[in-house]
Design an enzyme around this catalytic site. Sequence first.
Site, PDB file in Angstrom:
ATOM      1  N   LYS A 189     -12.166 -58.318 -21.247  1.00 41.15           N
ATOM      2  CA  LYS A 189     -11.963 -57.017 -21.887  1.00 41.15           C
ATOM      3  C   LYS A 189     -11.326 -56.036 -20.915  1.00 41.15           C
ATOM      4  O   LYS A 189     -11.938 -55.640 -19.912  1.00 41.15           O
ATOM      5  CB  LYS A 189     -13.302 -56.430 -22.364  1.00 41.15           C
ATOM      6  CG  LYS A 189     -13.076 -55.260 -23.310  1.00 41.15           C
ATOM      7  CD  LYS A 189     -14.223 -54.297 -23.379  1.00 41.15           C
ATOM      8  CE  LYS A 189     -14.111 -53.159 -22.421  1.00 41.15           C
ATOM      9  NZ  LYS A 189     -12.955 -52.275 -22.598  1.00 41.15           N
ATOM     10  N   GLU A 192      -9.651 -49.558 -22.120  1.00 39.10           N
ATOM     11  CA  GLU A 192      -9.041 -49.127 -23.381  1.00 39.10           C
ATOM     12  C   GLU A 192      -7.604 -48.629 -23.186  1.00 39.10           C
ATOM     13  O   GLU A 192      -6.734 -48.854 -24.018  1.00 39.10           O
ATOM     14  CB  GLU A 192      -9.857 -47.984 -24.004  1.00 39.10           C
ATOM     15  CG  GLU A 192     -11.243 -48.361 -24.470  1.00 39.10           C
ATOM     16  CD  GLU A 192     -12.304 -48.322 -23.373  1.00 39.10           C
ATOM     17  OE1 GLU A 192     -12.012 -48.679 -22.210  1.00 39.10           O
ATOM     18  OE2 GLU A 192     -13.441 -47.948 -23.696  1.00 39.10           O
ATOM     19  N   GLY A 242     -15.983 -51.391 -12.270  1.00 39.46           N
ATOM     20  CA  GLY A 242     -15.915 -50.096 -12.952  1.00 39.46           C
ATOM     21  C   GLY A 242     -16.787 -49.077 -12.244  1.00 39.46           C
ATOM     22  O   GLY A 242     -17.162 -49.259 -11.081  1.00 39.46           O
ATOM     23  N   GLY A 243     -17.126 -48.017 -12.956  1.00 41.86           N
ATOM     24  CA  GLY A 243     -17.891 -46.926 -12.371  1.00 41.86           C
ATOM     25  C   GLY A 243     -19.364 -47.289 -12.191  1.00 41.86           C
ATOM     26  O   GLY A 243     -19.903 -48.155 -12.885  1.00 41.86           O
ATOM     27  N   THR A 246     -21.643 -46.763 -15.328  1.00 42.16           N
ATOM     28  CA  THR A 246     -21.513 -47.845 -16.304  1.00 42.16           C
ATOM     29  C   THR A 246     -22.190 -49.107 -15.772  1.00 42.16           C
ATOM     30  O   THR A 246     -22.868 -49.823 -16.527  1.00 42.16           O
ATOM     31  CB  THR A 246     -20.020 -48.126 -16.605  1.00 42.16           C
ATOM     32  OG1 THR A 246     -19.394 -46.889 -16.929  1.00 42.16           O
ATOM     33  CG2 THR A 246     -19.846 -49.087 -17.751  1.00 42.16           C
ATOM     34  N   GLY A 247     -22.042 -49.358 -14.479  1.00 40.10           N
ATOM     35  CA  GLY A 247     -22.685 -50.525 -13.864  1.00 40.10           C
ATOM     36  C   GLY A 247     -24.197 -50.492 -14.045  1.00 40.10           C
ATOM     37  O   GLY A 247     -24.822 -51.520 -14.297  1.00 40.10           O
ATOM     38  N   GLU A 264     -18.756 -54.618  -9.254  1.00 41.05           N
ATOM     39  CA  GLU A 264     -17.982 -53.971  -8.188  1.00 41.05           C
ATOM     40  C   GLU A 264     -17.811 -52.532  -8.631  1.00 41.05           C
ATOM     41  O   GLU A 264     -17.092 -52.255  -9.593  1.00 41.05           O
ATOM     42  CB  GLU A 264     -16.642 -54.689  -8.016  1.00 41.05           C
ATOM     43  CG  GLU A 264     -16.028 -54.448  -6.660  1.00 41.05           C
ATOM     44  CD  GLU A 264     -15.067 -53.285  -6.650  1.00 41.05           C
ATOM     45  OE1 GLU A 264     -15.538 -52.153  -6.377  1.00 41.05           O
ATOM     46  OE2 GLU A 264     -13.880 -53.492  -6.928  1.00 41.05           O
ATOM     47  N   CYS A 298     -11.272 -47.782  -5.658  1.00 43.94           N
ATOM     48  CA  CYS A 298     -12.714 -47.760  -5.401  1.00 43.94           C
ATOM     49  C   CYS A 298     -13.007 -47.636  -3.908  1.00 43.94           C
ATOM     50  O   CYS A 298     -13.984 -47.021  -3.520  1.00 43.94           O
ATOM     51  CB  CYS A 298     -13.381 -48.991  -5.985  1.00 43.94           C
ATOM     52  SG  CYS A 298     -12.572 -50.511  -5.525  1.00 43.94           S
ATOM     53  N   GLU A 399     -18.026 -39.735  -6.409  1.00 45.74           N
ATOM     54  CA  GLU A 399     -16.701 -40.342  -6.454  1.00 45.74           C
ATOM     55  C   GLU A 399     -15.804 -39.518  -7.391  1.00 45.74           C
ATOM     56  O   GLU A 399     -16.110 -39.366  -8.575  1.00 45.74           O
ATOM     57  CB  GLU A 399     -16.794 -41.779  -6.967  1.00 45.74           C
ATOM     58  CG  GLU A 399     -15.455 -42.471  -6.957  1.00 45.74           C
ATOM     59  CD  GLU A 399     -15.540 -43.936  -7.375  1.00 45.74           C
ATOM     60  OE1 GLU A 399     -16.125 -44.216  -8.436  1.00 45.74           O
ATOM     61  OE2 GLU A 399     -15.000 -44.781  -6.643  1.00 45.74           O
TER      62      GLU A 399
HETATM   63  O1  TXE Z   1     -15.046 -46.372 -15.947  1.00 39.76           O
HETATM   64  P1  TXE Z   1     -15.998 -47.375 -16.708  1.00 39.76           P
HETATM   65  P2  TXE Z   1     -14.276 -45.080 -16.507  1.00 39.76           P
HETATM   66  C1  TXE Z   1     -15.234 -44.893 -11.527  1.00 39.76           C
HETATM   67  C2  TXE Z   1     -14.432 -43.652 -11.203  1.00 39.76           C
HETATM   68  C3  TXE Z   1     -14.120 -43.082 -12.544  1.00 39.76           C
HETATM   69  C4  TXE Z   1     -15.393 -43.395 -13.285  1.00 39.76           C
HETATM   70  C5  TXE Z   1     -15.277 -43.428 -14.778  1.00 39.76           C
HETATM   71  O2  TXE Z   1     -15.225 -42.763 -10.480  1.00 39.76           O
HETATM   72  O3  TXE Z   1     -13.861 -41.723 -12.508  1.00 39.76           O
HETATM   73  O4  TXE Z   1     -15.767 -44.668 -12.812  1.00 39.76           O
HETATM   74  O5  TXE Z   1     -14.183 -44.244 -15.170  1.00 39.76           O
HETATM   75  C6  TXE Z   1     -16.043 -50.715 -19.776  1.00 39.76           C
HETATM   76  N1  TXE Z   1     -20.755 -51.737 -21.546  1.00 39.76           N
HETATM   77  N2  TXE Z   1     -14.422 -46.089 -11.531  1.00 39.76           N
HETATM   78  O6  TXE Z   1     -15.081 -44.335 -17.487  1.00 39.76           O
HETATM   79  O7  TXE Z   1     -16.694 -46.730 -17.842  1.00 39.76           O
HETATM   80  C7  TXE Z   1     -14.802 -49.899 -20.043  1.00 39.76           C
HETATM   81  O8  TXE Z   1     -14.353 -50.064 -21.379  1.00 39.76           O
HETATM   82  C8  TXE Z   1     -19.799 -52.578 -21.140  1.00 39.76           C
HETATM   83  C9  TXE Z   1     -14.455 -46.895 -10.350  1.00 39.76           C
HETATM   84  O9  TXE Z   1     -12.953 -45.520 -16.946  1.00 39.76           O
HETATM   85  O10 TXE Z   1     -16.839 -48.007 -15.653  1.00 39.76           O
HETATM   86  C10 TXE Z   1     -13.835 -50.477 -19.011  1.00 39.76           C
HETATM   87  O11 TXE Z   1     -13.294 -51.701 -19.488  1.00 39.76           O
HETATM   88  N3  TXE Z   1     -18.600 -52.160 -20.694  1.00 39.76           N
HETATM   89  C11 TXE Z   1     -13.920 -48.246 -10.581  1.00 39.76           C
HETATM   90  C12 TXE Z   1     -14.764 -50.761 -17.828  1.00 39.76           C
HETATM   91  O12 TXE Z   1     -16.080 -50.791 -18.363  1.00 39.76           O
HETATM   92  C13 TXE Z   1     -18.370 -50.836 -20.633  1.00 39.76           C
HETATM   93  C14 TXE Z   1     -12.726 -48.336 -11.450  1.00 39.76           C
HETATM   94  C15 TXE Z   1     -14.704 -49.701 -16.731  1.00 39.76           C
HETATM   95  O13 TXE Z   1     -14.964 -48.440 -17.305  1.00 39.76           O
HETATM   96  C16 TXE Z   1     -19.346 -49.902 -21.050  1.00 39.76           C
HETATM   97  C17 TXE Z   1     -12.810 -47.464 -12.601  1.00 39.76           C
HETATM   98  C18 TXE Z   1     -20.592 -50.413 -21.515  1.00 39.76           C
HETATM   99  N4  TXE Z   1     -21.583 -49.600 -21.912  1.00 39.76           N
HETATM  100  C19 TXE Z   1     -13.622 -46.374 -12.587  1.00 39.76           C
HETATM  101  N5  TXE Z   1     -18.842 -48.666 -20.893  1.00 39.76           N
HETATM  102  C20 TXE Z   1     -13.766 -49.127  -9.392  1.00 39.76           C
HETATM  103  N6  TXE Z   1     -14.870 -49.702  -8.928  1.00 39.76           N
HETATM  104  O14 TXE Z   1     -12.673 -49.359  -8.903  1.00 39.76           O
HETATM  105  C21 TXE Z   1     -17.586 -48.803 -20.409  1.00 39.76           C
HETATM  106  N7  TXE Z   1     -17.284 -50.118 -20.266  1.00 39.76           N
END
Ligand code: TXE
Length: 506
Positions: A189, A192, A242-243, A246-247, A264, A298, A399
């Site tokens: 996935k 978006e 991801g963030g 969310t993690g 990560e 990140c 962050e």
């Molecule tokens: O990330 P999300 P977002 C950090 C960075 C950024 C913040 C928010 O600080 O400002 O996160 O970014 C999917 N269950 N990073 O909102 O939400 C989502 O659809 C399962 C750091 O864009 O973490 C996308 O595919 N999946 C980071 C993915 O998670 C879910 C890179 C990442 O989105 C979900 C990006 C859920 N409940 C953002 N909610 C890095 N480590 O490099 C969202 N997703």
Amino acid sequence: MILETADIKSVLTSSNTTQKMYINGEWVLSESNQTSKIVNPANGELIGTVTVGTEEDAKKAIESARKAFYENGWMNSRARDRAELLLQISNKLEERKEEFAYLETLNNGKTLRESLGDVEDAVNQLRYYAGLATKPHGQTYDVPDDIQAMVVREAIGVVGIIVPWNYPLVMANQKIAAAIAAGCSIVVKPAEITPLSLIRLFEIIDEMGFPPGIVNLVLGSGRKVGAELVSNPNVDKISFTGGTDTGIKLMKSAADTVKKISLELGGKSPNIVFADADFDAAVDYALYAIFANQGQVCSAGSRLLLEESLYEKFVPELVRRAKMIKIGPGWNDGIEMGPLVSEAHMNTVLNYIEIGKNEGATLLCGGNRIIEGDLGKGYFVEPTIFGDTTPDMRIVQEEIFGPVLAIQTFKTEKEAIELANGTAFGLAGAVFSQDGAKAQRVIRQLRAGITWINTYHPTFNEAPWGGYKQSGIGRDLGTYGFEEYLETKQININLKVEPSGFFEGK
Ligand code: TXE
């Protein structure tokens, strides 16, 4: 490499055509009938329309991946065949390197030179993991019994891969390559707002003739599609980038099915510069650490920790050079920094800049959205540097994920280490010093998974990527990243086949 307007059009799929997902070996529209518009962040123009998947679509993909793995033989597929498939994908991707790079730049905003680097990385990841596919090896043990005891490694099963928007191709690709090499089936996935390069990678994957269900791509929201992948009992493992917020949600949801997860997550990484550092190199890397990919990295060096005696000389030079960074659409020649990925994310970053000002930090340069001329149509933010920060400020602790640097100062090595480790994160960090022993001493005290001495950012597919503390669990890349997709099975073979005699009665 300059991209003319005509070339841009040729790279894009017509924005009137709704791009599909790939489930069970077929290109499909979601049963939701919903579509989402994909925008070029450099000018706000529409560059694509994609179908929006739902929980039901995710369930179909998971079911097909489960069937392919457990019932249709992928579980016993030959490593050499999987390696060959990965090599073929890498060759096709390499042939279309420029096209993929343009597409990434148009969708994500990053400069073309960075996109090209990403595609080259992706090609090498596929080759690296093609090589590793045939390398898992077990162990045998000398046990105190007439037993041959051994361990074999097996594919973990169905893997859900959830990726963000800052490296749309390369982050998905590194997980896809490792999971396929290990013998898993996958459901991917993308974020978006940045699905285009991954949809195109799946066009290549489609040509390879994988049995249906081994590789699936589901588009849609994290809340629906992502959440389904994490909660569904038929998914054996989740690999997420991801963030941190969310993690945390993912980890809670995965607990219900005791699902294996690797995360990560975010960072607030310190770049420590001692007074004895090579001055020009340290200034140069301090800029690169935070402003590469518009700070949407990140592992970005978003905190510059400067030895106090260096401040007067270092900061004016840093600011002077930050103001010289060439900003514009990533496909234009000579551009060094592109737009942020979306309007919403730009607003988050601008909000953090306001927070920094209100907290009392000194704005040394930047701080604004660029609104003049054509750049005003995109989501461009000036390279921004804050001085006079204190450790408790939100711009030091959280962050921001944009081109915003917070400078902290220290007097002693001990203080530098305390400040460096003084956030909830532990992803990366660097030390600049010409005293080799000191540099190593400090690096060994950093609670971080990725570190550098006298450089910032170089990363290698061969080496593990991931963090300490709230920056995550597990590793991507290298042999460690491969391990994430393997289970460990103990096999004990009786060498003296006779009754055990445990129960007396016969
Ligand atoms: O990330 P999300 P977002 C950090 C960075 C950024 C913040 C928010 O600080 O400002 O996160 O970014 C999917 N269950 N990073 O909102 O939400 C989502 O659809 C399962 C750091 O864009 O973490 C996308 O595919 N999946 C980071 C993915 O998670 C879910 C890179 C990442 O989105 C979900 C990006 C859920 N409940 C953002 N909610 C890095 N480590 O490099 C969202 N997703």
